[in-house]
Design a protein around this motif. Sequence first.
Motif, mmCIF file in Angstrom:
data_model
loop_
_atom_site.group_PDB
_atom_site.id
_atom_site.type_symbol
_atom_site.label_atom_id
_atom_site.label_comp_id
_atom_site.label_asym_id
_atom_site.label_seq_id
_atom_site.Cartn_x
_atom_site.Cartn_y
_atom_site.Cartn_z
ATOM 1 N N VAL A 249 0.833 -1.201 0.000
ATOM 2 C CA VAL A 249 0.000 0.000 0.000
ATOM 3 C C VAL A 249 0.871 1.255 0.000
ATOM 4 C CG1 VAL A 249 -1.638 1.365 1.342
ATOM 5 C CG2 VAL A 249 -1.998 -1.091 1.070
ATOM 6 N N ALA A 250 1.913 1.267 0.843
ATOM 7 C CA ALA A 250 2.811 2.423 0.904
ATOM 8 C C ALA A 250 3.515 2.639 -0.428
ATOM 9 C CB ALA A 250 3.836 2.224 2.023
ATOM 10 N N PHE A 251 3.931 1.559 -1.039
ATOM 11 C CA PHE A 251 4.594 1.644 -2.336
ATOM 12 C C PHE A 251 3.671 2.261 -3.374
ATOM 13 C CE2 PHE A 251 5.811 0.020 -6.464
ATOM 14 C CZ PHE A 251 7.187 0.101 -6.462
ATOM 15 N N LEU A 252 2.420 1.811 -3.395
ATOM 16 C CA LEU A 252 1.460 2.313 -4.385
ATOM 17 C C LEU A 252 1.070 3.759 -4.103
ATOM 18 C CD1 LEU A 252 -0.858 -0.803 -4.824
ATOM 19 C CD2 LEU A 252 0.975 -0.016 -6.333
ATOM 20 N N VAL A 253 0.915 4.114 -2.822
ATOM 21 C CA VAL A 253 0.581 5.489 -2.466
ATOM 22 C C VAL A 253 1.674 6.437 -2.945
ATOM 23 C CG1 VAL A 253 0.360 7.093 -0.530
ATOM 24 C CG2 VAL A 253 -0.912 4.943 -0.520
ATOM 25 N N CYS A 254 2.916 5.977 -2.847
ATOM 26 C CA CYS A 254 4.052 6.808 -3.229
ATOM 27 C C CYS A 254 4.156 6.979 -4.732
ATOM 28 C CB CYS A 254 5.333 6.197 -2.669
ATOM 29 S SG CYS A 254 6.839 7.028 -3.213
ATOM 30 N N TRP A 255 4.071 5.875 -5.465
ATOM 31 C CA TRP A 255 4.438 5.910 -6.882
ATOM 32 C C TRP A 255 3.266 5.826 -7.860
ATOM 33 C CZ3 TRP A 255 9.027 7.664 -7.702
ATOM 34 C CH2 TRP A 255 10.026 7.448 -6.742
ATOM 35 N N LEU A 256 2.108 5.323 -7.424
ATOM 36 C CA LEU A 256 0.995 5.169 -8.351
ATOM 37 C C LEU A 256 0.477 6.495 -8.896
ATOM 38 C CD1 LEU A 256 -0.717 3.072 -9.758
ATOM 39 C CD2 LEU A 256 -2.327 3.155 -7.831
ATOM 40 N N PRO A 257 0.287 7.530 -8.055
ATOM 41 C CA PRO A 257 -0.188 8.811 -8.615
ATOM 42 C C PRO A 257 0.755 9.370 -9.676
ATOM 43 C CG PRO A 257 -0.409 8.799 -6.234
ATOM 44 C CD PRO A 257 0.387 7.580 -6.586
ATOM 45 N N TYR A 258 2.053 9.311 -9.422
ATOM 46 C CA TYR A 258 3.024 9.811 -10.392
ATOM 47 C C TYR A 258 2.926 9.031 -11.697
ATOM 48 C CZ TYR A 258 7.250 12.424 -11.525
ATOM 49 O OH TYR A 258 8.139 13.303 -12.085
ATOM 50 N N THR A 259 2.802 7.714 -11.571
ATOM 51 C CA THR A 259 2.718 6.863 -12.756
ATOM 52 C C THR A 259 1.440 7.136 -13.541
ATOM 53 O OG1 THR A 259 3.944 5.138 -11.584
ATOM 54 C CG2 THR A 259 2.716 4.472 -13.540
ATOM 55 N N ILE A 260 0.330 7.283 -12.839
ATOM 56 C CA ILE A 260 -0.950 7.524 -13.504
ATOM 57 C C ILE A 260 -0.916 8.830 -14.297
ATOM 58 C CG2 ILE A 260 -3.374 8.098 -13.104
ATOM 59 C CD1 ILE A 260 -3.371 6.098 -10.815
ATOM 60 N N PHE A 261 -0.400 9.891 -13.671
ATOM 61 C CA PHE A 261 -0.368 11.179 -14.351
ATOM 62 C C PHE A 261 0.544 11.140 -15.571
ATOM 63 C CE2 PHE A 261 -2.659 12.690 -10.829
ATOM 64 C CZ PHE A 261 -3.104 13.981 -11.094
ATOM 65 N N ALA A 262 1.698 10.490 -15.440
ATOM 66 C CA ALA A 262 2.627 10.398 -16.564
ATOM 67 C C ALA A 262 1.992 9.637 -17.724
ATOM 68 C CB ALA A 262 3.923 9.722 -16.126
ATOM 69 N N MET A 263 1.278 8.554 -17.415
ATOM 70 C CA MET A 263 0.653 7.764 -18.468
ATOM 71 C C MET A 263 -0.564 8.468 -19.070
ATOM 72 S SD MET A 263 2.440 5.097 -19.046
ATOM 73 C CE MET A 263 3.816 6.250 -18.783
ATOM 74 N N ILE A 264 -1.263 9.268 -18.260
ATOM 75 C CA ILE A 264 -2.393 10.033 -18.792
ATOM 76 C C ILE A 264 -1.918 11.013 -19.855
ATOM 77 C CG2 ILE A 264 -4.027 11.877 -18.219
ATOM 78 C CD1 ILE A 264 -4.625 10.440 -15.625
ATOM 79 N N VAL A 265 -0.794 11.657 -19.570
ATOM 80 C CA VAL A 265 -0.238 12.610 -20.537
ATOM 81 C C VAL A 265 0.148 11.907 -21.828
ATOM 82 C CG1 VAL A 265 1.703 14.151 -20.988
ATOM 83 C CG2 VAL A 265 0.543 14.230 -18.779
ATOM 84 N N VAL A 266 0.664 10.677 -21.707
ATOM 85 C CA VAL A 266 1.046 9.915 -22.896
ATOM 86 C C VAL A 266 -0.187 9.497 -23.688
ATOM 87 C CG1 VAL A 266 2.133 7.782 -23.710
ATOM 88 C CG2 VAL A 266 3.201 9.098 -21.879
ATOM 89 N N ILE A 267 -1.208 9.018 -22.989
ATOM 90 C CA ILE A 267 -2.413 8.507 -23.656
ATOM 91 C C ILE A 267 -3.253 9.629 -24.250
ATOM 92 C CG2 ILE A 267 -4.577 7.268 -23.267
ATOM 93 C CD1 ILE A 267 -3.115 5.675 -21.078
ATOM 94 N N ASN A 268 -3.370 10.720 -23.497
ATOM 95 C CA ASN A 268 -4.204 11.835 -23.960
ATOM 96 C C ASN A 268 -3.421 13.150 -23.862
ATOM 97 O OD1 ASN A 268 -6.215 13.592 -24.690
ATOM 98 N ND2 ASN A 268 -7.609 13.067 -23.008
ATOM 99 N N PRO A 269 -2.591 13.444 -24.847
ATOM 100 C CA PRO A 269 -1.732 14.639 -24.794
ATOM 101 C C PRO A 269 -2.510 15.957 -24.737
ATOM 102 C CG PRO A 269 -0.993 13.110 -26.497
ATOM 103 C CD PRO A 269 -2.331 12.647 -26.051
ATOM 104 N N THR A 270 -3.751 15.968 -25.198
ATOM 105 C CA THR A 270 -4.518 17.219 -25.233
ATOM 106 C C THR A 270 -5.236 17.508 -23.918
ATOM 107 O OG1 THR A 270 -6.481 16.084 -26.100
ATOM 108 C CG2 THR A 270 -4.896 16.926 -27.703
ATOM 109 N N LEU A 271 -5.178 16.596 -22.976
ATOM 110 C CA LEU A 271 -5.882 16.789 -21.706
ATOM 111 C C LEU A 271 -5.209 17.872 -20.871
ATOM 112 C CD1 LEU A 271 -8.101 15.772 -19.726
ATOM 113 C CD2 LEU A 271 -6.363 14.214 -18.792
#
Length: 343
Positions: A249-271
Amino acid sequence: MDPTSTPVTLYNDNSTSNPTIFPRSGYNILAFVMFLNAVFSIFNNTLVILVTLKYPQLRNPMNIFILNMSFSDLMMTLCGTTVVVSTNYHGYFYLGENFCTFQGFAVNYFGIVSLWSLTVLAYERYNVVCQPIGALKLSTIRGYRGLAFIWLFCLIWAIAPLFGWSSYAPEGVQTSCSIGWEVRSWNNYSYSITLFITSFIIPVGIIGMSYGSIILSLYKLNRKIEEQGGKTNREEEIRVAVMVLLMVVAFLVCWLPYTIFAMIVVINPTLYISPLLATLPTYFAKTSPIYNPIIYIFLNKEFRNCAVMFLTCGHISLSTPEEETASVEIQIISKQNQVAPAE
């Protein structure tokens, strides 16, 4: 504002500049939160390092990775968290472009080192618990080789932006610097995807496999003992399961938000992502130096006792005389066989 544009970089030499991206009160709140973060992070990780160096029974091959994690977390705090306390107080990144690049590099480097220290630690614990014969291979030399791999492997990904593969730049409310994941370009997308695989997918897979196997092995051992009419230690099984859950849980709390945002930018550059929302992933990542020592260190009974003795100058001990005698015997056997305890 054009959502596909490059984020504004506020390198301002005028300390009286009035920030417009975020309310002044918001910067003050972030500065105070990061100040508390820095205080607890520095105290926790410095304590881990000093206690480990002081007490020989804690200096075994397994704890090499824990000590390495504490050192990298401490450096991430000193190079990252303490800086954003000051920049949030001023309301913008007033230290200039070169220091921004340095901070982004340092936070990225030490963050990945800490992450991979936890990953290698999980794998080595798996070897000790689930592969008893392999535990004999966990010598000091192997531990140092593991450290060399961690630092060199992570250096590759940290220096890549310095040579043009992605970049380091201010992000979010422009008071901290990190990988320029907000920049819409294929150069940045390719780096983000590669980093996502090497510093999230692979570590999560190794950690999940390792600790999952440990819990399964402990469960099978208890079942076997029960079938033979023996008495099992269910409390220990529950304790290990809870610790593993906290780790994941601690690992995911730390790194999951960063990963999600980075991948969102890749998937939807216009967002379009608001500056405040874009700031959250970095600040979540900066909390890891606080809870890493608590989960990986202070839940360890032997270390907890040593820490109390260190803080009280040896006046208070949490262990009983029987436990101290058993600890000495385990240390002797461990040195003779070069086997490190699982925790």
